[in-house]
Design an enzyme around this catalytic site. Structure first.
Site, PDB file in Angstrom:
ATOM      1  N   HIS A  22      -3.250   2.044  -6.806  1.00 30.31           N
ATOM      2  CA  HIS A  22      -4.585   2.492  -7.219  1.00 30.31           C
ATOM      3  C   HIS A  22      -5.482   2.671  -5.995  1.00 30.31           C
ATOM      4  O   HIS A  22      -6.229   3.633  -5.887  1.00 30.31           O
ATOM      5  CB  HIS A  22      -5.207   1.483  -8.189  1.00 30.31           C
ATOM      6  CG  HIS A  22      -4.393   1.312  -9.439  1.00 30.31           C
ATOM      7  ND1 HIS A  22      -4.587   2.081 -10.564  1.00 30.31           N
ATOM      8  CD2 HIS A  22      -3.355   0.489  -9.727  1.00 30.31           C
ATOM      9  CE1 HIS A  22      -3.713   1.737 -11.490  1.00 30.31           C
ATOM     10  NE2 HIS A  22      -2.950   0.764 -11.010  1.00 30.31           N
ATOM     11  N   ASP A 119     -11.289   4.185 -11.412  1.00 32.71           N
ATOM     12  CA  ASP A 119      -9.871   4.148 -11.723  1.00 32.71           C
ATOM     13  C   ASP A 119      -9.709   3.907 -13.226  1.00 32.71           C
ATOM     14  O   ASP A 119     -10.645   3.444 -13.884  1.00 32.71           O
ATOM     15  CB  ASP A 119      -9.308   2.961 -10.936  1.00 32.71           C
ATOM     16  CG  ASP A 119      -7.824   2.896 -11.010  1.00 32.71           C
ATOM     17  OD1 ASP A 119      -7.195   3.720 -10.367  1.00 32.71           O
ATOM     18  OD2 ASP A 119      -7.308   2.035 -11.715  1.00 32.71           O
ATOM     19  N   HIS A 370      11.171   3.881  -6.974  1.00 35.13           N
ATOM     20  CA  HIS A 370      10.904   3.394  -8.331  1.00 35.13           C
ATOM     21  C   HIS A 370      10.108   4.426  -9.145  1.00 35.13           C
ATOM     22  O   HIS A 370       9.837   4.216 -10.320  1.00 35.13           O
ATOM     23  CB  HIS A 370      10.170   2.059  -8.269  1.00 35.13           C
ATOM     24  CG  HIS A 370       8.717   2.175  -7.883  1.00 35.13           C
ATOM     25  ND1 HIS A 370       8.278   3.032  -6.889  1.00 35.13           N
ATOM     26  CD2 HIS A 370       7.604   1.560  -8.350  1.00 35.13           C
ATOM     27  CE1 HIS A 370       6.962   2.930  -6.765  1.00 35.13           C
ATOM     28  NE2 HIS A 370       6.537   2.044  -7.638  1.00 35.13           N
ATOM     29  N   TRP A 373       3.808   7.071  -9.247  1.00 36.83           N
ATOM     30  CA  TRP A 373       3.335   8.446  -9.052  1.00 36.83           C
ATOM     31  C   TRP A 373       2.962   8.739  -7.595  1.00 36.83           C
ATOM     32  O   TRP A 373       3.204   9.837  -7.090  1.00 36.83           O
ATOM     33  CB  TRP A 373       2.172   8.745  -9.987  1.00 36.83           C
ATOM     34  CG  TRP A 373       1.826  10.216 -10.018  1.00 36.83           C
ATOM     35  CD1 TRP A 373       0.649  10.801  -9.658  1.00 36.83           C
ATOM     36  CD2 TRP A 373       2.689  11.301 -10.451  1.00 36.83           C
ATOM     37  NE1 TRP A 373       0.712  12.172  -9.819  1.00 36.83           N
ATOM     38  CE2 TRP A 373       1.960  12.498 -10.312  1.00 36.83           C
ATOM     39  CE3 TRP A 373       4.006  11.382 -10.928  1.00 36.83           C
ATOM     40  CZ2 TRP A 373       2.488  13.749 -10.634  1.00 36.83           C
ATOM     41  CZ3 TRP A 373       4.536  12.640 -11.254  1.00 36.83           C
ATOM     42  CH2 TRP A 373       3.778  13.788 -11.101  1.00 36.83           C
ATOM     43  N   ASN A 374       2.408   7.754  -6.889  1.00 38.94           N
ATOM     44  CA  ASN A 374       2.072   8.012  -5.480  1.00 38.94           C
ATOM     45  C   ASN A 374       3.336   8.260  -4.670  1.00 38.94           C
ATOM     46  O   ASN A 374       3.375   9.156  -3.823  1.00 38.94           O
ATOM     47  CB  ASN A 374       1.317   6.827  -4.869  1.00 38.94           C
ATOM     48  CG  ASN A 374      -0.026   6.638  -5.534  1.00 38.94           C
ATOM     49  OD1 ASN A 374      -0.907   7.460  -5.391  1.00 38.94           O
ATOM     50  ND2 ASN A 374      -0.163   5.572  -6.302  1.00 38.94           N
ATOM     51  N   SER A 375       4.360   7.473  -4.941  1.00 34.54           N
ATOM     52  CA  SER A 375       5.616   7.656  -4.211  1.00 34.54           C
ATOM     53  C   SER A 375       6.200   9.034  -4.506  1.00 34.54           C
ATOM     54  O   SER A 375       6.729   9.705  -3.613  1.00 34.54           O
ATOM     55  CB  SER A 375       6.620   6.565  -4.586  1.00 34.54           C
ATOM     56  OG  SER A 375       6.138   5.314  -4.155  1.00 34.54           O
ATOM     57  N   GLU A 378       4.224  11.564  -2.581  1.00 33.16           N
ATOM     58  CA  GLU A 378       4.509  11.454  -1.143  1.00 33.16           C
ATOM     59  C   GLU A 378       5.872  12.070  -0.819  1.00 33.16           C
ATOM     60  O   GLU A 378       6.040  12.724   0.208  1.00 33.16           O
ATOM     61  CB  GLU A 378       4.467   9.979  -0.715  1.00 33.16           C
ATOM     62  CG  GLU A 378       3.047   9.431  -0.714  1.00 33.16           C
ATOM     63  CD  GLU A 378       2.947   7.901  -0.730  1.00 33.16           C
ATOM     64  OE1 GLU A 378       1.825   7.394  -0.837  1.00 33.16           O
ATOM     65  OE2 GLU A 378       3.981   7.222  -0.641  1.00 33.16           O
ATOM     66  N   ALA A 393       5.883  -0.206 -15.570  1.00 32.48           N
ATOM     67  CA  ALA A 393       4.789   0.720 -15.920  1.00 32.48           C
ATOM     68  C   ALA A 393       5.371   2.028 -16.499  1.00 32.48           C
ATOM     69  O   ALA A 393       6.302   1.982 -17.291  1.00 32.48           O
ATOM     70  CB  ALA A 393       3.885   0.950 -14.711  1.00 32.48           C
ATOM     71  N   GLU A 394       4.837   3.183 -16.077  1.00 34.62           N
ATOM     72  CA  GLU A 394       5.249   4.456 -16.702  1.00 34.62           C
ATOM     73  C   GLU A 394       6.385   5.127 -15.928  1.00 34.62           C
ATOM     74  O   GLU A 394       6.642   6.323 -16.074  1.00 34.62           O
ATOM     75  CB  GLU A 394       4.030   5.379 -16.839  1.00 34.62           C
ATOM     76  CG  GLU A 394       3.675   6.276 -15.675  1.00 34.62           C
ATOM     77  CD  GLU A 394       3.261   5.582 -14.375  1.00 34.62           C
ATOM     78  OE1 GLU A 394       3.267   4.343 -14.294  1.00 34.62           O
ATOM     79  OE2 GLU A 394       2.942   6.317 -13.423  1.00 34.62           O
ATOM     80  N   GLN A 395       7.086   4.359 -15.103  1.00 29.92           N
ATOM     81  CA  GLN A 395       8.047   4.969 -14.178  1.00 29.92           C
ATOM     82  C   GLN A 395       9.247   5.633 -14.862  1.00 29.92           C
ATOM     83  O   GLN A 395       9.800   6.601 -14.348  1.00 29.92           O
ATOM     84  CB  GLN A 395       8.503   3.918 -13.159  1.00 29.92           C
ATOM     85  CG  GLN A 395       7.369   3.506 -12.243  1.00 29.92           C
ATOM     86  CD  GLN A 395       7.487   2.085 -11.733  1.00 29.92           C
ATOM     87  OE1 GLN A 395       8.537   1.479 -11.813  1.00 29.92           O
ATOM     88  NE2 GLN A 395       6.395   1.541 -11.215  1.00 29.92           N
TER      89      GLN A 395
END
Ligand code: UDP
Length: 480
Positions: A22, A119, A370, A373-375, A378, A393-395
């Site tokens: 976040h 957030d 994993h 979303w940031n990964s 990126e 989470a939502e992965q």
């Protein structure tokens, strides 16, 4: 003329929830507002007992551009309220609720900013800001596909009896791909748990925002963006205007000594030959899975950098609040002989590496992730294809989208009745991604998206224009 613009520089407060996933994208938003759009930003940081060395390092050692201030909310002690049995989101929401008790006085002290960007778990700010007549914008850190699910959740909650995970069919989301019950995020898998109630409460309040900023761009998620803007279901909510402003990812970050060593090692490897393995801020493997992973890497004989944490058999997100501070000696839990056998081809890093620096390096050719979303952003932004290893989470929803729709990932599977992905499967998928024709096709697709991401952020690109459009509103706010 220049002077007049300087005088009316809008001031915006940006408020992330705890957790690196976040803090990082909201910090990038803050920097972009300041550096590219001449906005003044106060970046408000929640401090509630987490002991995250990674967070402290990220926020305190980054050189701030003039116009960006990091402002701490008064620290709160939540140890008396947090119980060991509370799940991740409940803990996070409790920390946020306690901290935001001081939000009103802080915003007054800061001279009432023109807007507050929050957030998704900071929705208490709606009341506070309404009392102060400050508009609130939401920054949705996960995918847009997930935002459509989240906006639909209050309806699902009214219409479905029993557990969503027991539904016999995939859940249809208006205008979007259906979601398989087994891919649902942890937070909605048990409707009697507190974290479901927290999640539902925050998502029910999303429509109160003056606008929703999305960390995506037009060409990455066209279907979800069309749905959220045009589908009658989302129009009738009514969904606030959406602003796709991404990909906003970490740019420059100070390097630790182990980062410097890894980069030097990468310098000596062939291009696109190294698999980078990291599981976000929270991700940990079980003891058994960690051994299979190590043996799978060994069998594959591929080059790798592995960001490794102590295994945890109870919680796949066990380092979420303390990442970088966890005690971690790989020798004590890696299978015997692993480090010796792989010393020519692999590097093990304890707990945390500067991920973007590793993904940016030309020798990195794959990312076992994993799928936070940031990964994902990126990886795509650096043209690196993914092995999807969703954990919490939502992965799982992200992993399904990346493999089945966007076409930038492969996913290893567990055998029937297995509790772990076996070493042979891990080795098969690693070799497939790094060496096969199929892997090459995925690499090409990622490179296409990498270029479209760059275009979106360039001056006059879709995300640049979307953010500019929002800034016009804030400037008008000052004039009125
Ligand atoms: N990250 C990093 N080094 C690590 C692990 C994670 O720099 O060893 C960063 C990563 O670059 C990303 C963030 O932490 O920006 C994790 O966010 P993401 O949404 O991928 O996952 P989360 O941590 O929220 O599960």
């Amino acid at each position: 003329m220049v002077e007049a613009e300087t005088i009316i520089k809008p001031h915006v407060a940006v408020l992330p929830s705890p957790g690196m996933g976040h803090i990082i994208p909201l910090f990038e938003l803050a920097k972009r507002l300041v550096v590219h759009h001449g906005i003044r930003v106060s970046f408000l940081v929640i401090n509630a007992d987490e002991d995250s060395a990674a967070k402290d390092y990220f926020l305190r050692s980054t050189a701030l551009p003039s116009g960006l201030d990091v402002v701490d909310l008064p620290p709160v002690n939540v140890s008396a309220i947090i119980r060991d049995d509370m799940l991740l989101l409940t803990r996070l929401c409790v920390m946020v609720e306690e901290s935001l008790k001081s939000l009103k006085s802080l915003l007054i002290e800061l001279g009432k900013p023109e807007a507050v960007v929050i957030d998704l778990f900071c929705t208490l700010a709606f009341e506070v800001c309404s009392e102060l007549s400050i508009p609130v914008y939401s920054f949705f850190t996960p995918s847009t596909a997930f935002s459509t699910f989240s906006l639909y959740l209050p309806t699902l909650d009214r219409e479905v009896e029993g557990e969503f995970i027991d539904l016999p069919e995939p859940i249809p989301i208006p205008g979007c791909s259906p979601v398989r019950p087994e891919d649902l995020l942890d937070q909605v898998r048990d409707r009697n748990n507190d974290q479901y109630r927290w999640y539902l409460a925050h998502m029910s309040r999303l429509p109160l925002a003056a606008g929703i900023m999305l960390n995506t761009w037009e060409e990455l998620e066209p279907v979800s963006l069309k749905a959220i803007r045009e589908h009658p279901f989302f129009l009738q909510i009514p969904t606030p205007p959406v602003y796709p402003v991404g990909p906003l990812i970490k740019q420059d970050e100070p390097l630790s000594s182990s980062d410097v060593e890894c980069l030097a090692w990468l310098d000596n490897q062939p291009s696109d030959s190294v698999l980078f393995i990291a599981l976000g801020s929270g991700g940990t493997l079980t003891t058994k899975q960690l051994i299979e992973m190590a043996r799978g890497l060994e069998i594959s004989q591929q080059r790798f950098i592995w960001v490794l944490r102590r295994p945890d058999d109870a919680d796949a997100s066990s380092t979420f609040f303390n990442v970088g501070s966890d005690v971690n000696d790989p020798i004590s839990y890696l299978p015997e002989g692993f480090l010796e056998k792989t010393q020519e081809v692999g590097v093990v890093v304890k707990s945390w590496a500067t991920q973007v620096a590793m993904l940016r390096h030309p020798s990195t050719g794959g990312f076992l992730s994993h799928c936070g979303w940031n990964s994902v952003l990126e990886s795509i932004t650096h043209g690196v294809p993914i092995i999807a290893w969703p954990l919490y989470a939502e992965q799982k929803m992200n992993a399904a989208m990346l493999t089945e729709e966007i076409g930038v990932a492969m996913k290893p599977v567990k055998g029937p009745g297995e509790t772990v992905v076996r070493r042979e499967e891990i080795s098969r998928v690693v070799m497939l991604l790094m060496e096969s024709e199929e892997g090459k096709l995925i690499r090409c697709r990622v490179k296409e998206l990498q270029n479209s991401a760059r275009r979106a952020l360039d001056k006059d690109g879709s995300s640049y224009n979307s953010l500019s459009c929002l800034l016009e509103k804030w400037r008008d706010e000052i004039k009125s």
